[in-house]
Design a protein around this motif. Structure first.
Motif, PDB file in Angstrom:
ATOM      1  N   MET A 137       6.283   1.333   0.698  1.00  0.00           N
ATOM      2  CA  MET A 137       7.588   0.109   1.323  1.00  0.00           C
ATOM      3  C   MET A 137       8.424  -0.251   0.330  1.00  0.00           C
ATOM      4  SD  MET A 137       7.840   0.097   4.312  1.00  0.00           S
ATOM      5  CE  MET A 137       7.781  -1.103   6.052  1.00  0.00           C
ATOM      6  N   SER A 138       8.040  -0.759  -1.032  1.00  0.00           N
ATOM      7  CA  SER A 138       9.079  -0.686  -2.596  1.00  0.00           C
ATOM      8  C   SER A 138       9.156   0.408  -3.175  1.00  0.00           C
ATOM      9  CB  SER A 138       8.317  -1.164  -3.168  1.00  0.00           C
ATOM     10  OG  SER A 138       7.018  -0.267  -3.586  1.00  0.00           O
ATOM     11  N   ALA A 139       8.384   1.834  -2.706  1.00  0.00           N
ATOM     12  CA  ALA A 139       9.843   3.261  -3.184  1.00  0.00           C
ATOM     13  C   ALA A 139      10.927   3.143  -2.799  1.00  0.00           C
ATOM     14  CB  ALA A 139       8.378   3.943  -3.296  1.00  0.00           C
ATOM     15  N   ILE A 140      10.725   3.291  -1.484  1.00  0.00           N
ATOM     16  CA  ILE A 140      11.653   3.709  -0.269  1.00  0.00           C
ATOM     17  C   ILE A 140      12.970   2.317  -1.133  1.00  0.00           C
ATOM     18  CG2 ILE A 140      12.434   2.932   1.918  1.00  0.00           C
ATOM     19  CD1 ILE A 140       9.264   3.937   2.763  1.00  0.00           C
ATOM     20  N   VAL A 141      12.207   1.522  -0.958  1.00  0.00           N
ATOM     21  CA  VAL A 141      14.085   0.414  -1.265  1.00  0.00           C
ATOM     22  C   VAL A 141      14.407   0.918  -2.571  1.00  0.00           C
ATOM     23  CG1 VAL A 141      14.368  -2.579  -1.747  1.00  0.00           C
ATOM     24  CG2 VAL A 141      13.015  -1.783   0.098  1.00  0.00           C
ATOM     25  N   GLU A 142      13.442   1.364  -2.991  1.00  0.00           N
ATOM     26  CA  GLU A 142      13.629   1.234  -4.763  1.00  0.00           C
ATOM     27  C   GLU A 142      14.612   2.889  -4.965  1.00  0.00           C
ATOM     28  OE1 GLU A 142      14.183   1.412  -9.179  1.00  0.00           O
ATOM     29  OE2 GLU A 142      13.490  -0.208  -7.340  1.00  0.00           O
ATOM     30  N   ALA A 143      14.185   3.411  -3.861  1.00  0.00           N
ATOM     31  CA  ALA A 143      14.932   4.645  -3.531  1.00  0.00           C
ATOM     32  C   ALA A 143      16.870   4.573  -3.297  1.00  0.00           C
ATOM     33  CB  ALA A 143      14.427   5.835  -2.764  1.00  0.00           C
ATOM     34  N   GLN A 144      16.696   3.808  -2.422  1.00  0.00           N
ATOM     35  CA  GLN A 144      18.558   3.213  -2.611  1.00  0.00           C
ATOM     36  C   GLN A 144      19.168   1.911  -4.010  1.00  0.00           C
ATOM     37  OE1 GLN A 144      17.906   1.732   1.725  1.00  0.00           O
ATOM     38  NE2 GLN A 144      16.281   2.046   1.390  1.00  0.00           N
TER      39      GLN A 144
ATOM     40  N   PRO B 159       0.847  -0.829  -0.142  1.00  0.00           N
ATOM     41  CA  PRO B 159      -0.221  -0.444   0.087  1.00  0.00           C
ATOM     42  C   PRO B 159       1.147   1.194   0.333  1.00  0.00           C
ATOM     43  CG  PRO B 159       0.090  -1.111   2.058  1.00  0.00           C
ATOM     44  CD  PRO B 159       0.602  -1.853   1.510  1.00  0.00           C
ATOM     45  N   GLU B 160       0.099   2.404  -0.344  1.00  0.00           N
ATOM     46  CA  GLU B 160       1.311   3.860   0.110  1.00  0.00           C
ATOM     47  C   GLU B 160       1.406   4.271   0.625  1.00  0.00           C
ATOM     48  OE1 GLU B 160      -1.231   5.822  -2.568  1.00  0.00           O
ATOM     49  OE2 GLU B 160      -1.623   5.101  -4.578  1.00  0.00           O
ATOM     50  N   THR B 161       1.180   3.961   1.933  1.00  0.00           N
ATOM     51  CA  THR B 161       0.842   4.306   3.159  1.00  0.00           C
ATOM     52  C   THR B 161       1.731   3.039   4.295  1.00  0.00           C
ATOM     53  OG1 THR B 161      -1.330   2.796   3.704  1.00  0.00           O
ATOM     54  CG2 THR B 161      -0.413   5.833   3.821  1.00  0.00           C
ATOM     55  N   GLY B 162       2.795   2.220   3.180  1.00  0.00           N
ATOM     56  CA  GLY B 162       3.495   0.660   4.005  1.00  0.00           C
ATOM     57  C   GLY B 162       3.642   1.202   5.368  1.00  0.00           C
ATOM     58  N   LEU B 163       5.082   2.220   5.600  1.00  0.00           N
ATOM     59  CA  LEU B 163       5.393   2.136   6.593  1.00  0.00           C
ATOM     60  C   LEU B 163       4.509   2.968   7.592  1.00  0.00           C
ATOM     61  CD1 LEU B 163       8.223   2.695   7.541  1.00  0.00           C
ATOM     62  CD2 LEU B 163       7.957   4.876   7.166  1.00  0.00           C
ATOM     63  N   ALA B 164       3.838   3.309   7.299  1.00  0.00           N
ATOM     64  CA  ALA B 164       2.279   3.863   8.335  1.00  0.00           C
ATOM     65  C   ALA B 164       2.143   2.570   8.553  1.00  0.00           C
ATOM     66  CB  ALA B 164       1.615   5.138   8.292  1.00  0.00           C
ATOM     67  N   PHE B 165       1.729   1.507   8.255  1.00  0.00           N
ATOM     68  CA  PHE B 165       0.965   0.034   8.679  1.00  0.00           C
ATOM     69  C   PHE B 165       1.916  -0.647   9.002  1.00  0.00           C
ATOM     70  CE2 PHE B 165       0.255  -4.575   8.159  1.00  0.00           C
ATOM     71  CZ  PHE B 165      -1.196  -4.092   8.070  1.00  0.00           C
ATOM     72  N   ALA B 166       3.595  -0.511   8.591  1.00  0.00           N
ATOM     73  CA  ALA B 166       4.277  -1.508   9.942  1.00  0.00           C
ATOM     74  C   ALA B 166       4.491  -0.896  11.122  1.00  0.00           C
ATOM     75  CB  ALA B 166       5.534  -1.521   9.052  1.00  0.00           C
ATOM     76  N   PHE B 167       4.180   0.137  11.112  1.00  0.00           N
ATOM     77  CA  PHE B 167       4.588   0.930  12.630  1.00  0.00           C
ATOM     78  C   PHE B 167       3.306   1.145  13.670  1.00  0.00           C
ATOM     79  CE2 PHE B 167       8.236   3.912  11.008  1.00  0.00           C
ATOM     80  CZ  PHE B 167       9.036   3.413  11.491  1.00  0.00           C
TER      81      PHE B 167
ATOM     82  N   ALA C 109      14.521  -1.933  10.450  1.00  0.00           N
ATOM     83  CA  ALA C 109      15.089  -0.835   9.679  1.00  0.00           C
ATOM     84  C   ALA C 109      16.164  -1.536   8.370  1.00  0.00           C
ATOM     85  CB  ALA C 109      16.787  -1.558  10.772  1.00  0.00           C
ATOM     86  N   ALA C 110      16.231  -2.742   8.027  1.00  0.00           N
ATOM     87  CA  ALA C 110      16.647  -3.015   6.288  1.00  0.00           C
ATOM     88  C   ALA C 110      15.718  -2.199   5.710  1.00  0.00           C
ATOM     89  CB  ALA C 110      16.432  -4.267   6.504  1.00  0.00           C
ATOM     90  N   THR C 111      15.041  -2.098   6.030  1.00  0.00           N
ATOM     91  CA  THR C 111      14.284  -1.306   4.579  1.00  0.00           C
ATOM     92  C   THR C 111      14.044  -0.269   4.310  1.00  0.00           C
ATOM     93  OG1 THR C 111      11.920  -3.115   4.624  1.00  0.00           O
ATOM     94  CG2 THR C 111      11.798  -1.248   3.297  1.00  0.00           C
ATOM     95  N   LEU C 112      14.536   0.400   5.495  1.00  0.00           N
ATOM     96  CA  LEU C 112      14.352   1.730   5.188  1.00  0.00           C
ATOM     97  C   LEU C 112      15.500   2.581   4.959  1.00  0.00           C
ATOM     98  CD1 LEU C 112      12.512   3.080   8.766  1.00  0.00           C
ATOM     99  CD2 LEU C 112      12.058   3.120   6.418  1.00  0.00           C
ATOM    100  N   PHE C 113      17.107   1.701   5.937  1.00  0.00           N
ATOM    101  CA  PHE C 113      18.005   1.914   5.915  1.00  0.00           C
ATOM    102  C   PHE C 113      18.981   0.979   5.577  1.00  0.00           C
ATOM    103  CE2 PHE C 113      16.412   4.420   9.687  1.00  0.00           C
ATOM    104  CZ  PHE C 113      16.649   5.535   8.887  1.00  0.00           C
ATOM    105  N   LEU C 114      18.919  -0.183   4.832  1.00  0.00           N
ATOM    106  CA  LEU C 114      19.772  -0.543   4.167  1.00  0.00           C
ATOM    107  C   LEU C 114      19.419  -1.651   3.055  1.00  0.00           C
ATOM    108  CD1 LEU C 114      20.775  -2.531   7.399  1.00  0.00           C
ATOM    109  CD2 LEU C 114      22.161  -1.166   6.316  1.00  0.00           C
ATOM    110  N   GLY C 115      18.692  -0.549   2.128  1.00  0.00           N
ATOM    111  CA  GLY C 115      18.160  -1.031   0.965  1.00  0.00           C
ATOM    112  C   GLY C 115      17.182  -2.586   0.470  1.00  0.00           C
ATOM    113  N   GLY C 116      16.706  -3.313   1.881  1.00  0.00           N
ATOM    114  CA  GLY C 116      16.037  -3.718   1.825  1.00  0.00           C
ATOM    115  C   GLY C 116      16.164  -4.970   1.538  1.00  0.00           C
ATOM    116  N   PRO C 117      15.539  -5.808   0.839  1.00  0.00           N
ATOM    117  CA  PRO C 117      16.175  -7.141   0.210  1.00  0.00           C
ATOM    118  C   PRO C 117      17.169  -7.428  -0.854  1.00  0.00           C
ATOM    119  CG  PRO C 117      14.268  -6.727  -0.996  1.00  0.00           C
ATOM    120  CD  PRO C 117      14.632  -5.525   0.120  1.00  0.00           C
TER     121      PRO C 117
END
Length: 358
Positions: A197-204, A133-141, A284-292
């Motif tokens: 979340m996927s866009a945050i990974v893509e940006a890295q 979803p477009e609010t993926g990070l908010a959903f995870a928190f 933490a991996a998704t936000l700062f370490l490129g996810g997968p």
């Protein structure tokens, strides 16, 4: 660095529906595919938790303290996982006198449920994501925060002063450190311009800098290491590991909110605790370490993702063995007077940098 394009890959339920031909059954097929996807992700996490809790935790602690851990049951002591499961589940479930049964029964269920729910939006590899979803990070928190409700229910409903103190400490902990955690996460959103979340990974995925022919990716841990350190510290407090394990504090309040729990309910609490550690590592991996993301083909994404969440788990176990517990007043003071101020300072600094770059 803003306006990143989301990853173009199918979700896990879509892949399952295509493989099993469930698309022909409309909404019912989508529901079945989603349930099968959730089943696979949940079992992946439960297998990791089974290794982490009864076995790896003992091995790591023994290595740090120069002792011998489990080594008698099966190769490398691995069968202790089965032995512990049988031992704990076969114990009598003792209900304390005066317990508020609906809340007492529901509390332990909310702990693993909230952690598993948070993984619904975590990208674990190419096509290994339940929803985006477009609010993926908010959903995870939000999903991980449900655990706070379970902790206070367990503390209140147990009719035990130590349990109540543990529940109150858990709420104080979550309020004091969850705000810095989320504010630090928002600083990443300022860079990416999205909560997806996927866009945050893509940006890295772009290259950040090349040193001696080695290309360092644009992971936000490299772009803003100060924010990464803040996030990890707040994350450790959120999952209740040393020096922030105030809600349990065995030397002070017996076992805190879980004092009156045994048998299957203790297993659920223990299970939820370790899944929450993995969820903290996953965010933490998704936000700062490129996810997968990692070297090699995209198919290795799940391998790199697993390595990153286990690295966070190993870090928490190192803290558990090496760092003493804080006093309650120190614990609260660091959260409100230290972490919160630093988190907002980081947010303002990030906003200024993004504004200048824009």
């Amino acid at each position: 660095m803003t306006g990143a394009v989301p990853l173009q890959q199918g979700m896990l339920p879509d892949t399952i529906a295509n493989l099993l031909g469930l698309n022909a059954y409309g909404v019912a097929g989508e529901i079945v595919a989603a349930l099968l996807g959730a089943f696979l992700i949940a079992n992946f996490l439960l297998i990791n938790t089974a290794f982490a809790g009864p076995w790896a935790k003992r091995k790591i602690t023994a290595a740090f303290t120069d002792r011998i851990a489990v080594n008698r049951i099966g190769p490398f002591g691995l069968f202790v996982i089965v032995a512990d499961a049988v031992r704990l589940l076969s114990k009598e479930l003792i209900v304390p006198d005066g317990a508020d049964r609906p809340a007492w029964d529901l509390g332990p269920l909310l702990i693993p449920f909230s952690a598993l729910l948070g993984f619904a939006v975590i990208p674990m590899g190419s096509g290994l994501q339940l929803a985006d979803p477009e609010t993926g990070l908010a959903f995870a928190f939000a999903a991980s925060s449900i655990a706070s409700l379970g902790l206070i229910m367990m503390g209140y409903a147990s009719n035990n002063k130590y349990s109540l103190l543990g529940g109150l400490r858990a709420v104080a902990s979550n309020i004091a450190y969850e705000i810095p955690l989320i504010v630090t996460g928002v600083s990443v959103v300022l860079f990416t311009g999205t909560l997806q979340m996927s866009a945050i990974v893509e940006a890295q995925q772009a290259a950040f800098i090349s040193v001696a022919g080695v290309t360092i990716p644009q992971w936000f841990a490299f772009v803003n290491p100060f924010a990464f350190v803040l996030f990890v510290v707040a994350n450790v407090a959120e999952v209740g590991r040393n020096p922030f394990d105030i809600p349990e504090a065995p030397t002070e309040i017996v076992a805190g909110y879980q004092t009156e729990y045994s048998s299957v309910y203790f297993v659920l609490i223990y299970l939820g605790e370790f899944i929450h550690i993995f969820l903290g590592g996953a965010i933490a991996a998704t936000l700062f370490l490129g996810g997968p993301a990692g070297p090699g083909p995209a198919a290795l994404g799940i391998v790199w993702f697993t390595a990153k969440i286990w690295a966070f788990f190993l870090f928490t176990q190192w803290l558990r063995s090496a760092v003493p517990r804080l006093r309650v007043d120190q614990f609260i003071e660091i959260g409100w007077k230290g972490m919160l101020v630093l988190a907002f300072a980081n947010l303002v600094l990030t906003a200024v940098i993004v504004g200048v770059l824009a």
